[in-house]
Structures are given as C-alpha cells and as structure tokens.
Design a protein around this motif. Sequence first.
Motif, PDB file in Angstrom:
ATOM      1  N   PRO A  47       0.795  -1.232   0.000  1.00  0.00           N
ATOM      2  CA  PRO A  47       0.000   0.000   0.000  1.00  0.00           C
ATOM      3  C   PRO A  47       0.826   1.279   0.000  1.00  0.00           C
ATOM      4  O   PRO A  47       0.300   2.344  -0.258  1.00  0.00           O
ATOM      5  N   TRP A  48       2.123   1.198   0.264  1.00  0.00           N
ATOM      6  CA  TRP A  48       2.922   2.417   0.368  1.00  0.00           C
ATOM      7  C   TRP A  48       3.723   2.634  -0.908  1.00  0.00           C
ATOM      8  O   TRP A  48       3.903   1.744  -1.709  1.00  0.00           O
ATOM      9  N   SER A  49       4.222   3.871  -1.043  1.00  0.00           N
ATOM     10  CA  SER A  49       4.927   4.256  -2.252  1.00  0.00           C
ATOM     11  C   SER A  49       6.127   5.129  -1.895  1.00  0.00           C
ATOM     12  O   SER A  49       6.104   5.864  -0.915  1.00  0.00           O
ATOM     13  N   SER A  50       7.146   5.095  -2.730  1.00  0.00           N
ATOM     14  CA  SER A  50       8.311   5.959  -2.536  1.00  0.00           C
ATOM     15  C   SER A  50       8.197   7.218  -3.389  1.00  0.00           C
ATOM     16  O   SER A  50       9.165   7.960  -3.547  1.00  0.00           O
ATOM     17  N   GLY A  51       7.020   7.468  -3.941  1.00  0.00           N
ATOM     18  CA  GLY A  51       6.797   8.619  -4.809  1.00  0.00           C
ATOM     19  C   GLY A  51       7.163   9.956  -4.191  1.00  0.00           C
ATOM     20  O   GLY A  51       7.850  10.762  -4.825  1.00  0.00           O
ATOM     21  N   PRO A  52       6.719  10.254  -2.957  1.00  0.00           N
ATOM     22  CA  PRO A  52       7.078  11.546  -2.354  1.00  0.00           C
ATOM     23  C   PRO A  52       8.588  11.734  -2.201  1.00  0.00           C
ATOM     24  O   PRO A  52       9.112  12.814  -2.458  1.00  0.00           O
ATOM     25  N   VAL A  53       9.287  10.688  -1.823  1.00  0.00           N
ATOM     26  CA  VAL A  53      10.738  10.780  -1.668  1.00  0.00           C
ATOM     27  C   VAL A  53      11.392  11.035  -3.024  1.00  0.00           C
ATOM     28  O   VAL A  53      12.273  11.891  -3.150  1.00  0.00           O
ATOM     29  N   GLU A  54      10.945  10.315  -4.054  1.00  0.00           N
ATOM     30  CA  GLU A  54      11.496  10.516  -5.388  1.00  0.00           C
ATOM     31  C   GLU A  54      11.226  11.926  -5.885  1.00  0.00           C
ATOM     32  O   GLU A  54      12.041  12.511  -6.600  1.00  0.00           O
ATOM     33  N   GLY A  55      10.083  12.497  -5.514  1.00  0.00           N
ATOM     34  CA  GLY A  55       9.776  13.868  -5.895  1.00  0.00           C
ATOM     35  C   GLY A  55      10.748  14.862  -5.297  1.00  0.00           C
ATOM     36  O   GLY A  55      11.195  15.807  -5.951  1.00  0.00           O
ATOM     37  N   HIS A  56      11.090  14.662  -4.021  1.00  0.00           N
ATOM     38  CA  HIS A  56      12.063  15.549  -3.369  1.00  0.00           C
ATOM     39  C   HIS A  56      13.447  15.406  -3.992  1.00  0.00           C
ATOM     40  O   HIS A  56      14.157  16.400  -4.196  1.00  0.00           O
ATOM     41  N   VAL A  57      13.843  14.180  -4.289  1.00  0.00           N
ATOM     42  CA  VAL A  57      15.147  13.955  -4.925  1.00  0.00           C
ATOM     43  C   VAL A  57      15.196  14.644  -6.280  1.00  0.00           C
ATOM     44  O   VAL A  57      16.191  15.298  -6.627  1.00  0.00           O
ATOM     45  N   ASN A  58      14.126  14.542  -7.056  1.00  0.00           N
ATOM     46  CA  ASN A  58      14.061  15.185  -8.361  1.00  0.00           C
ATOM     47  C   ASN A  58      14.171  16.705  -8.216  1.00  0.00           C
ATOM     48  O   ASN A  58      14.873  17.364  -8.983  1.00  0.00           O
ATOM     49  N   ARG A  59      13.478  17.272  -7.228  1.00  0.00           N
ATOM     50  CA  ARG A  59      13.527  18.725  -7.002  1.00  0.00           C
ATOM     51  C   ARG A  59      14.942  19.168  -6.660  1.00  0.00           C
ATOM     52  O   ARG A  59      15.451  20.155  -7.214  1.00  0.00           O
ATOM     53  N   ILE A  60      15.616  18.448  -5.795  1.00  0.00           N
ATOM     54  CA  ILE A  60      16.976  18.807  -5.387  1.00  0.00           C
ATOM     55  C   ILE A  60      17.941  18.691  -6.568  1.00  0.00           C
ATOM     56  O   ILE A  60      18.794  19.565  -6.773  1.00  0.00           O
ATOM     57  N   LYS A  61      17.804  17.652  -7.366  1.00  0.00           N
ATOM     58  CA  LYS A  61      18.675  17.494  -8.530  1.00  0.00           C
ATOM     59  C   LYS A  61      18.452  18.612  -9.547  1.00  0.00           C
ATOM     60  O   LYS A  61      19.397  19.071 -10.182  1.00  0.00           O
ATOM     61  N   THR A  62      17.202  19.040  -9.700  1.00  0.00           N
ATOM     62  CA  THR A  62      16.912  20.138 -10.621  1.00  0.00           C
ATOM     63  C   THR A  62      17.589  21.423 -10.165  1.00  0.00           C
ATOM     64  O   THR A  62      18.199  22.142 -10.962  1.00  0.00           O
ATOM     65  N   ILE A  63      17.487  21.723  -8.875  1.00  0.00           N
ATOM     66  CA  ILE A  63      18.145  22.919  -8.329  1.00  0.00           C
ATOM     67  C   ILE A  63      19.650  22.816  -8.517  1.00  0.00           C
ATOM     68  O   ILE A  63      20.319  23.777  -8.917  1.00  0.00           O
ATOM     69  N   LYS A  64      20.201  21.647  -8.266  1.00  0.00           N
ATOM     70  CA  LYS A  64      21.648  21.449  -8.413  1.00  0.00           C
ATOM     71  C   LYS A  64      22.090  21.674  -9.859  1.00  0.00           C
ATOM     72  O   LYS A  64      23.105  22.329 -10.115  1.00  0.00           O
ATOM     73  N   ARG A  65      21.310  21.169 -10.817  1.00  0.00           N
ATOM     74  CA  ARG A  65      21.646  21.367 -12.224  1.00  0.00           C
ATOM     75  C   ARG A  65      21.583  22.836 -12.614  1.00  0.00           C
ATOM     76  O   ARG A  65      22.413  23.323 -13.389  1.00  0.00           O
ATOM     77  N   GLN A  66      20.611  23.563 -12.082  1.00  0.00           N
ATOM     78  CA  GLN A  66      20.472  24.978 -12.401  1.00  0.00           C
ATOM     79  C   GLN A  66      21.660  25.777 -11.881  1.00  0.00           C
ATOM     80  O   GLN A  66      22.028  26.799 -12.452  1.00  0.00           O
TER      81      GLN A  66
END
Length: 84
Positions: A47-66
């Motif tokens: 019933p659980w998902s790692s989606g929220p964690v993956e979303g935060h990782v994606n956000r941080i990587k985007t900021i890092k790339r910028q």
Amino acid sequence: MVRHQGTGQHLDVWIERARNAGYPELRGFAAGLISDRDAVVAGLTQPWSSGPVEGHVNRIKTIKRQMYGRANLDLLRKRVLATP
C-alpha cells in the motif's frame, strides 16, 4: 495492474504475453521485470509508495543542475531549504 492495488497475481501472465509480443522493446521490458520480479510484485501489492521521496530527490537534482558552476555548497543548501 498498476492502477489496482493487489494485482500482482496477474504479473506472470502479462510477462509471458509480453515475452511473446512482436515488439523487441516490450520483450526487453518483460525480461527486466523477470530479473527483478520480487520487487515488482511488492510494488504492485504493497500500500505504500516511494513517490514523495522521489519527488524531493528530483527537485533537489533540478536545483543542483540549475546552479552548476555558479555557486558553492552553502548557496545550494540555502536554495534547497528555501524552496517548497
């Protein structure tokens, strides 16, 4: 299968149909599912998902790339903590 929780029992039938499909991409995807079958079944049935964690990782990587080549770690830390 993905939309309805608890449908891991249909996975083997789907994989077998995909392995016999006429598309090499689909056959390759099915082979990858077979190699990691336990994790795929758990992902379909739990019933659980790692989606929220993956979303935060994606956000941080985007900021890092910028910020690549523009600032140091202190500014990166401030931007990561400041953005929602």
